[in-house]
Design a protein around this motif. Structure first.
Motif, PDB file in Angstrom:
ATOM      1  N   GLY A  35       0.523  -1.433   0.267  1.00  0.00           N
ATOM      2  CA  GLY A  35      -0.342  -0.167   0.143  1.00  0.00           C
ATOM      3  C   GLY A  35       0.967   1.195  -0.165  1.00  0.00           C
ATOM      4  N   THR A  36       2.214   1.340  -0.195  1.00  0.00           N
ATOM      5  CA  THR A  36       2.716   2.096  -0.177  1.00  0.00           C
ATOM      6  C   THR A  36       4.341   2.385  -1.432  1.00  0.00           C
ATOM      7  N   ALA A  37       4.789   3.285  -1.422  1.00  0.00           N
ATOM      8  CA  ALA A  37       5.384   3.363  -2.010  1.00  0.00           C
ATOM      9  C   ALA A  37       7.313   3.296  -1.685  1.00  0.00           C
ATOM     10  N   LYS A  38       6.928   2.517  -0.230  1.00  0.00           N
ATOM     11  CA  LYS A  38       7.986   2.946   0.054  1.00  0.00           C
ATOM     12  C   LYS A  38       8.654   1.278   0.239  1.00  0.00           C
ATOM     13  N   PRO A  39      10.637   1.356   0.157  1.00  0.00           N
ATOM     14  CA  PRO A  39      10.929  -0.087   0.018  1.00  0.00           C
ATOM     15  C   PRO A  39      11.038  -1.112   1.524  1.00  0.00           C
ATOM     16  N   CYS A  40      10.786  -1.946   1.384  1.00  0.00           N
ATOM     17  CA  CYS A  40      10.681  -3.304   2.665  1.00  0.00           C
ATOM     18  C   CYS A  40      11.672  -3.698   2.774  1.00  0.00           C
ATOM     19  N   VAL A  41      13.054  -2.308   2.862  1.00  0.00           N
ATOM     20  CA  VAL A  41      14.087  -3.265   2.986  1.00  0.00           C
ATOM     21  C   VAL A  41      15.142  -2.768   4.169  1.00  0.00           C
ATOM     22  N   ARG A  42      15.347  -3.297   5.321  1.00  0.00           N
ATOM     23  CA  ARG A  42      16.087  -2.812   6.489  1.00  0.00           C
ATOM     24  C   ARG A  42      17.716  -3.019   6.773  1.00  0.00           C
ATOM     25  N   GLY A  43      17.758  -2.133   7.819  1.00  0.00           N
ATOM     26  CA  GLY A  43      19.415  -2.964   8.702  1.00  0.00           C
ATOM     27  C   GLY A  43      18.706  -3.379   9.101  1.00  0.00           C
ATOM     28  N   SER A  44      20.472  -4.806   9.678  1.00  0.00           N
ATOM     29  CA  SER A  44      20.246  -5.494  10.670  1.00  0.00           C
ATOM     30  C   SER A  44      20.924  -4.554  12.170  1.00  0.00           C
ATOM     31  N   PRO A  45      20.219  -5.686  12.708  1.00  0.00           N
ATOM     32  CA  PRO A  45      20.710  -5.269  14.482  1.00  0.00           C
ATOM     33  C   PRO A  45      21.823  -4.634  14.831  1.00  0.00           C
ATOM     34  N   PRO A  46      22.233  -4.756  16.123  1.00  0.00           N
ATOM     35  CA  PRO A  46      23.698  -5.060  15.950  1.00  0.00           C
ATOM     36  C   PRO A  46      23.886  -6.282  16.658  1.00  0.00           C
ATOM     37  N   MET A  47      23.063  -6.861  17.238  1.00  0.00           N
ATOM     38  CA  MET A  47      23.679  -8.632  17.366  1.00  0.00           C
ATOM     39  C   MET A  47      23.366  -9.338  16.301  1.00  0.00           C
ATOM     40  N   SER A  48      22.843  -8.962  14.635  1.00  0.00           N
ATOM     41  CA  SER A  48      23.127  -9.794  13.868  1.00  0.00           C
ATOM     42  C   SER A  48      23.325  -8.786  12.505  1.00  0.00           C
ATOM     43  N   GLN A  49      24.724  -8.846  11.974  1.00  0.00           N
ATOM     44  CA  GLN A  49      25.176  -8.432  11.343  1.00  0.00           C
ATOM     45  C   GLN A  49      25.798  -9.100  10.460  1.00  0.00           C
ATOM     46  N   SER A  50      25.984 -10.251  10.856  1.00  0.00           N
ATOM     47  CA  SER A  50      27.299 -11.580  10.005  1.00  0.00           C
ATOM     48  C   SER A  50      26.541 -11.850   8.572  1.00  0.00           C
ATOM     49  N   SER A  51      24.983 -11.520   8.624  1.00  0.00           N
ATOM     50  CA  SER A  51      24.056 -11.974   7.396  1.00  0.00           C
ATOM     51  C   SER A  51      23.477 -10.732   6.987  1.00  0.00           C
ATOM     52  N   ILE A  52      22.690 -11.359   5.864  1.00  0.00           N
ATOM     53  CA  ILE A  52      21.212 -11.107   5.119  1.00  0.00           C
ATOM     54  C   ILE A  52      20.625 -11.957   5.283  1.00  0.00           C
ATOM     55  N   LEU A  53      18.995 -11.172   5.989  1.00  0.00           N
ATOM     56  CA  LEU A  53      17.677 -11.815   5.964  1.00  0.00           C
ATOM     57  C   LEU A  53      16.608 -11.656   5.171  1.00  0.00           C
ATOM     58  N   LEU A  54      16.943 -12.262   4.021  1.00  0.00           N
ATOM     59  CA  LEU A  54      15.695 -13.093   3.073  1.00  0.00           C
ATOM     60  C   LEU A  54      14.330 -13.323   3.846  1.00  0.00           C
ATOM     61  N   GLY A  55      13.338 -12.266   3.743  1.00  0.00           N
ATOM     62  CA  GLY A  55      12.000 -12.120   4.054  1.00  0.00           C
ATOM     63  C   GLY A  55      10.793 -12.503   3.426  1.00  0.00           C
ATOM     64  N   ASP A  56      10.189 -11.783   3.338  1.00  0.00           N
ATOM     65  CA  ASP A  56       8.860 -11.347   2.342  1.00  0.00           C
ATOM     66  C   ASP A  56       8.763 -11.462   1.400  1.00  0.00           C
ATOM     67  N   VAL A  57       9.918 -10.197   1.064  1.00  0.00           N
ATOM     68  CA  VAL A  57      10.105  -9.651  -0.483  1.00  0.00           C
ATOM     69  C   VAL A  57      10.622 -10.922  -1.082  1.00  0.00           C
ATOM     70  N   PHE A  58      11.122 -12.081  -0.886  1.00  0.00           N
ATOM     71  CA  PHE A  58      11.604 -12.700  -1.511  1.00  0.00           C
ATOM     72  C   PHE A  58      10.611 -13.707  -1.385  1.00  0.00           C
ATOM     73  N   PHE A  59       9.934 -13.912  -1.063  1.00  0.00           N
ATOM     74  CA  PHE A  59       9.157 -14.717  -1.013  1.00  0.00           C
ATOM     75  C   PHE A  59       7.956 -14.676  -1.971  1.00  0.00           C
ATOM     76  N   ARG A  60       7.758 -13.327  -1.979  1.00  0.00           N
ATOM     77  CA  ARG A  60       6.917 -13.167  -3.283  1.00  0.00           C
ATOM     78  C   ARG A  60       7.145 -13.012  -5.022  1.00  0.00           C
ATOM     79  N   THR A  61       8.592 -13.404  -4.595  1.00  0.00           N
ATOM     80  CA  THR A  61       9.310 -13.124  -6.047  1.00  0.00           C
ATOM     81  C   THR A  61       9.731 -14.946  -6.764  1.00  0.00           C
TER      82      THR A  61
END
Length: 472
Positions: free
Chosen positions: A289-315
């Motif tokens: 419902g927006t034109a804002k990207p659902c891309v977030r920065g990781s928290p301090p305790m989880s800097q070593s990885s990339i999380l592939l969430g809902d935006v990946f499962f949509r494609t």
């Protein structure tokens, strides 16, 4: 929810056992499981555990046993009775259906198994799902999603085939990501994973965690200890803002575009995963419902990885094969673009036969964490990293005898099945069976040595039989 026969399901050669539809669901009041209303409930107060998160939030629980039914699959299984939590993420959730890989608790306790593992446990003689393969596939669209238990339907993916890789971790579903690029075209896209020259070429990858409990694409906000010359998330923000064109009006219909064209002139994201390129079009990056990207920065305790969430499962459809997975053997992961012509069953058809398959409706909540704090939880289990317009998926199941319908969050980053319980109802059961209620505000400190193995499922207690004879 519509109950179906418990007869054994006929599986196709590709071994898909069951499909679920996830449909729009408005966030509502939490429903609590009432143990005193079930004639087959047994609590193990001597088997407590804690689900701990990196932001200091936690869930205190004890191990319980009762009948759990998902579609036509039913078994008497151990699960977590969630007694208390200090995280707002769960205030509108009846429980969590962990589809991850078994782990120990925050203090080394043995946790109840993830839902699919519990249903298919070959040692469980009180289950009709023993023959179901420990595989499941998940994918979504803007307004619904589908979970397939037992494998995947070739019709749901382009070309009918998936690419299979071994997980990079035995504890999570992890793929290797060597490139993340953002831009209007693949040729002009800016690289976000800018590895330092000192990093060997064969080590230039970042772990990508596939997690249905995460809404967005989550990128590191640091240089990964000097492995990168720049932090990926700030670089994404700068690049995306420079590339994106203002949209006077957002069209939800545009979100149906998959892998073919996208919005002209708008930036997308290209990922190189296990040597293959995967594109996330502009539409799939947007918060609903927006034109804002659902891309977030990781928290301090989880800097070593990339999380592939809902935006990946949509494609992309993702198969999680845990048939042979263990603490020493990683799971197998399948990836393929979603077939744009594949029709996810509508909400108006809760059950729809499809050849040898059964497809049934469960729920999707498009604003599950609307009032939750925007903090990440990373630990033994993970819950969604949400934004103000987050997405969270819910699976409907029943617990107890007679069955109580509950809405639980579907999460591949969680490693156990757990439901929140009514404290008064729990106290009634414990007073009858043990002579004392459970003090939920007292921190449970289990003895790890004593909790290495959950005992064989017990028969219903005498108190449970008394409840069965109680007039209703």
């Amino acid at each position: 929810f519509i109950a179906v026969s418990l007869s054994e399901m006929v599986l196709r050669s590709w071994e898909v056992g069951l499909m679920f539809l996830l449909a729009t669901h408005v966030s509502g009041t939490q429903v609590l499981y009432q143990p005193s209303l079930s004639t087959t409930f047994v609590a193990h107060n001597e088997l407590p555990f804690t689900v701990q998160y990196a932001d200091a939030s936690a869930i205190e629980a004890i191990t319980c046993v009762d009948y759990v039914q998902v579609g036509e699959y039913k078994a008497r299984v151990p699960f977590g009775c969630f007694l208390d939590t200090n995280t707002p993420m769960l205030k509108n959730v009846d429980g969590v259906a962990g589809f991850g890989i078994p782990k120990l608790g925050a203090r080394g306790e043995t946790l109840p198994m993830p839902l699919l593992w519990a249903l298919t446990d070959p040692a469980n003689t009180d289950s009709n799902a023993n023959q179901l393969q420990r595989k499941f596939t998940f994918f979504s669209s803007l307004d619904r999603a589908e979970l397939q238990l037992g494998g995947y339907d070739p019709e749901c993916v382009v070309g009918g085939q998936m690419k299979f890789v071994k997980s990079r971790s035995t504890g999570e579903f992890v793929v290797g990501i060597s490139s993340v690029r953002v831009g209007r075209t693949a040729e002009e896209a800016i690289e976000l994973l800018q590895f330092a020259e000192t990093v060997p070429k064969d080590r230039r990858e970042v772990d990508g965690v596939l997690d249905t409990g995460t809404s967005c694409l989550v990128l590191p906000t640091s240089d990964l200890g000097g492995r990168l010359t720049a932090a990926p998330f700030p670089l994404f923000v700068k690049t995306f803002l420079n590339e994106a064109q203002p949209l006077p009006e957002f069209s939800a219909a545009a979100g149906r575009i998959r892998n073919e064209g996208g919005t002209p002139g708008q930036p997308g994201v290209w990922l190189t995963v296990e040597g293959e390129d995967y594109r996330l079009p502009y539409e799939t990056l947007l918060i609903s419902g927006t034109a804002k990207p659902c891309v977030r920065g990781s928290p301090p305790m989880s800097q070593s990885s990339i999380l592939l969430g809902d935006v990946f499962f949509r494609t992309y459809a993702v198969l999680f094969d845990v048939t042979h997975a263990s603490r020493t053997v990683p799971a197998t992961i399948g990836l393929a673009p979603i077939n744009p012509h594949y029709k996810i069953i509508p909400t108006s058809s809760p059950i729809l036969p499809s050849g040898d398959l059964l497809r049934m409706a469960v729920k999707r909540n498009a604003a599950a964490a609307a009032e939750a704090e925007e903090t990440a939880a990373v630990g033994v289990d993970k819950l969604p990293i949400e934004n103000r317009r987050g997405t969270q998926y819910f699976l409907e199941l029943t617990v107890g005898t007679p069955p109580q319908l509950l809405k639980v969050a579907l999460d591949t980053g969680s490693s156990t099945l757990g439901v929140f319980v009514g404290q008064r109802s729990m106290n009634e059961v414990m007073a009858a069976e043990l002579g004392a209620p459970i003090p939920i505000h007292e921190v449970l400190r289990p003895d790890p040595v004593r909790l290495r193995n959950i005992p064989v499922l017990p028969a219903a207690s005498a108190a449970a039989h008394d409840r069965a004879r109680r007039p209703r």
